[in-house]
Design a protein around this motif. Structure first.
Motif, short mmCIF file in Angstrom:
data_model
loop_
_atom_site.label_atom_id
_atom_site.label_comp_id
_atom_site.label_asym_id
_atom_site.label_seq_id
_atom_site.Cartn_x
_atom_site.Cartn_y
_atom_site.Cartn_z
N ARG A 1 -1.45 -7.22 28.61
CA ARG A 1 -1.09 -8.61 28.90
C ARG A 1 -0.77 -9.40 27.64
NH1 ARG A 1 -1.83 -12.44 33.00
NH2 ARG A 1 -2.71 -10.84 34.35
N GLU A 2 -1.47 -9.14 26.51
CA GLU A 2 -1.22 -9.95 25.32
C GLU A 2 0.08 -9.60 24.61
OE1 GLU A 2 -4.80 -7.27 23.99
OE2 GLU A 2 -4.07 -8.17 25.86
N SER A 3 0.71 -8.49 24.99
CA SER A 3 2.02 -8.18 24.43
C SER A 3 3.04 -9.18 24.96
CB SER A 3 2.45 -6.76 24.82
OG SER A 3 3.81 -6.55 24.53
N SER A 4 3.94 -9.64 24.08
CA SER A 4 4.96 -10.61 24.51
C SER A 4 5.87 -10.05 25.59
CB SER A 4 5.80 -11.05 23.31
OG SER A 4 6.45 -9.95 22.71
N VAL A 5 6.01 -8.72 25.66
CA VAL A 5 6.90 -8.10 26.64
C VAL A 5 6.39 -8.35 28.06
CG1 VAL A 5 7.96 -5.94 27.41
CG2 VAL A 5 7.56 -6.33 24.98
N TYR A 6 5.07 -8.36 28.23
CA TYR A 6 4.48 -8.53 29.57
C TYR A 6 4.94 -9.84 30.20
CZ TYR A 6 0.94 -9.27 33.17
OH TYR A 6 0.30 -9.52 34.37
N GLY A 7 4.69 -10.94 29.52
CA GLY A 7 5.07 -12.24 30.08
C GLY A 7 6.57 -12.43 30.12
N TYR A 8 7.25 -11.93 29.11
CA TYR A 8 8.70 -12.12 29.03
C TYR A 8 9.41 -11.49 30.22
CZ TYR A 8 13.32 -12.30 26.78
OH TYR A 8 14.63 -12.56 26.47
N LEU A 9 9.06 -10.25 30.54
CA LEU A 9 9.74 -9.57 31.64
C LEU A 9 9.31 -10.10 33.00
CD1 LEU A 9 9.89 -5.88 30.36
CD2 LEU A 9 11.75 -7.53 30.55
N VAL B 1 2.56 3.61 30.81
CA VAL B 1 1.54 2.67 30.37
C VAL B 1 1.74 2.40 28.88
CG1 VAL B 1 -0.92 2.17 30.16
CG2 VAL B 1 -0.10 3.59 32.06
N LEU B 2 2.16 1.18 28.55
CA LEU B 2 2.27 0.77 27.15
C LEU B 2 1.06 -0.10 26.83
CD1 LEU B 2 6.09 -0.08 26.92
CD2 LEU B 2 4.92 2.02 26.23
N ASN B 3 0.14 0.47 26.06
CA ASN B 3 -1.15 -0.18 25.86
C ASN B 3 -1.28 -0.86 24.50
OD1 ASN B 3 -3.76 -0.73 26.99
ND2 ASN B 3 -4.64 0.75 25.56
N GLN B 4 -0.19 -0.88 23.71
CA GLN B 4 -0.25 -1.55 22.42
C GLN B 4 -0.44 -3.05 22.62
OE1 GLN B 4 2.35 0.40 23.46
NE2 GLN B 4 3.12 1.71 21.81
N GLY B 5 -1.13 -3.67 21.69
CA GLY B 5 -1.40 -5.10 21.82
C GLY B 5 -0.27 -6.00 21.37
N HIS B 6 0.78 -5.41 20.84
CA HIS B 6 1.92 -6.21 20.38
C HIS B 6 3.20 -5.65 20.98
CE1 HIS B 6 3.01 -2.89 17.69
NE2 HIS B 6 1.73 -2.82 17.38
#
Length: 351
Positions: free
Chosen positions: A289-297, A263-268
């Motif tokens: 969800r607001e981390s760019s990694v979420y949408g990118y992957l 679980v990566l819970n950081q906002g960035h």
């Protein structure tokens, strides 16, 4: 500065200035954990005679070792203006000397590129000098942070798709062995962060399940360590554990292999390498969800879950991992495919 250091610095400057007259591509870096793997990859797939690496010995990580690597104390007195130099590549901008170098020699930005690591973008000092330099590079890696970078600095340079070479290699991950246990192992974050406290509260509803909660406290915002330890023990008792020392890459690969859930819970954007390695190992990954990694992957074909949705999940839903095989296939074909990665870099160098 003592005499020995002064002599060493003068010698480095002479050697580096001679080399700068011969190379097309100049890489500026320090020996963080990412850079030796990158140099090894670079020299395997590209011509050493075209790539010069100027590297500071800043940490205790392995130092890049090759004929095209020159150890530097600083960049004072170096001449980067030679016509043969086509690209100057900055491997992160944590080093304030690099910001000063480009601010005081702005013409160099017309042939310079910034490899973003995350913290050097999201945690950068905001002043006229730092903003100017970050805005005016000719190009940027990676496109993972493109949206935030554009919103923050309004860059006009080109963004390239490329991935840094992870310290945890595919071979290391393939050589890990997952220990057989009857509990579900959950890792929160890849470094010490205030968001760990929030996730401990969210996961508290599962405290009576057969689980192990663990986190990393040896990196980043260690001022939260005491709070994290106290809360983790208060909620989960002996089901909570933490890692407060650095591990060698092979050891850390083995550590990640024991997880069932990350679980990566950081906002960035943070922990991209941890994420890719975990997906390759078949671990279920939640990212805010607001981390760019979420949408990118997710857009790139991987299956990532939103950490903020855990509050709505039953335990069975939380631990279910139907896309484990699909994620391993996706990461193997892209992020751990050297031919694919080499093509991305080749497209950049030849652009």
């Amino acid at each position: 500065m003592n005499l020995k250091r002064s002599v060493k610095k003068r010698y480095q400057r002479i050697v580096a200035n001679r080399a700068l007259r011969r190379y097309k591509y100049v890489h500026l870096m320090y020996n963080e954990k990412f850079n030796k793997p990158f140099v090894d990859f670079l020299n395997k797939h590209f011509d050493e005679k075209e790539h010069l690496i100027l590297c500071k010995r800043s940490f205790e990580y392995p130092f890049p070792d090759a004929s095209n690597v020159i150890e530097m104390i600083d960049y004072v007195g170096l001449d980067f203006s030679h016509a043969n130099i086509e690209k100057i590549i900055c491997h992160s901008l944590f080093d304030i000397e690099l910001v000063d170098l480009f601010y005081n020699n702005r013409e160099l930005l017309n042939k310079s590129y910034w490899f973003m690591w995350g913290g050097d973008l999201y945690g950068a000092k905001r002043d006229e000098k730092n903003d100017f330099v970050r805005k005016h590079f000719k190009g940027y890696h990676s496109d993972l942070d493109k949206e935030y970078a554009l919103q923050t600095y309004g860059m006009e340079g080109k963004f390239y798709r490329s991935f840094y070479i992870f310290p945890l290699s595919r071979e290391m991950l393939d050589n890990t062995v997952k220990k057989q246990t009857d509990c579900v192992t959950i890792q929160i974050n890849n470094s010490s962060d205030k968001s760990t406290l929030e996730m401990l509260d969210i996961l508290a509803k599962f405290k009576h399940e057969n689980i192990k909660i663990r986190t990393i406290l040896s990196y980043s915002l260690t001022q939260y360590n005491e709070q994290i330890i106290a809360k983790g023990r208060e909620i989960f008792g002996d089901k909570f554990e933490f890692l407060n020392k650095y591990l060698a890459p092979q050891e850390y690969a083995q550590h990640l292999a024991q997880n069932d859930i990350l679980v990566l819970n950081q906002g960035h954007q943070e922990g991209f390498g941890n994420t890719i390695a975990s997906l390759y190992l078949g671990v279920k990954v939640f990212i805010r969800r607001e981390s760019s990694v979420y949408g990118y992957l997710n857009n790139d074909g991987c299956y990532i879950y939103d950490s903020m949705n855990i509050v709505n999940l039953s335990f069975d839903e939380f631990i279910s991992n139907p896309y484990s095989s699909a994620n391993k296939k996706e990461t193997r074909e892209k992020y751990y495919n050297e031919d694919y990665l080499a093509k991305l870099y080749r497209d950049f160098f030849e652009d």
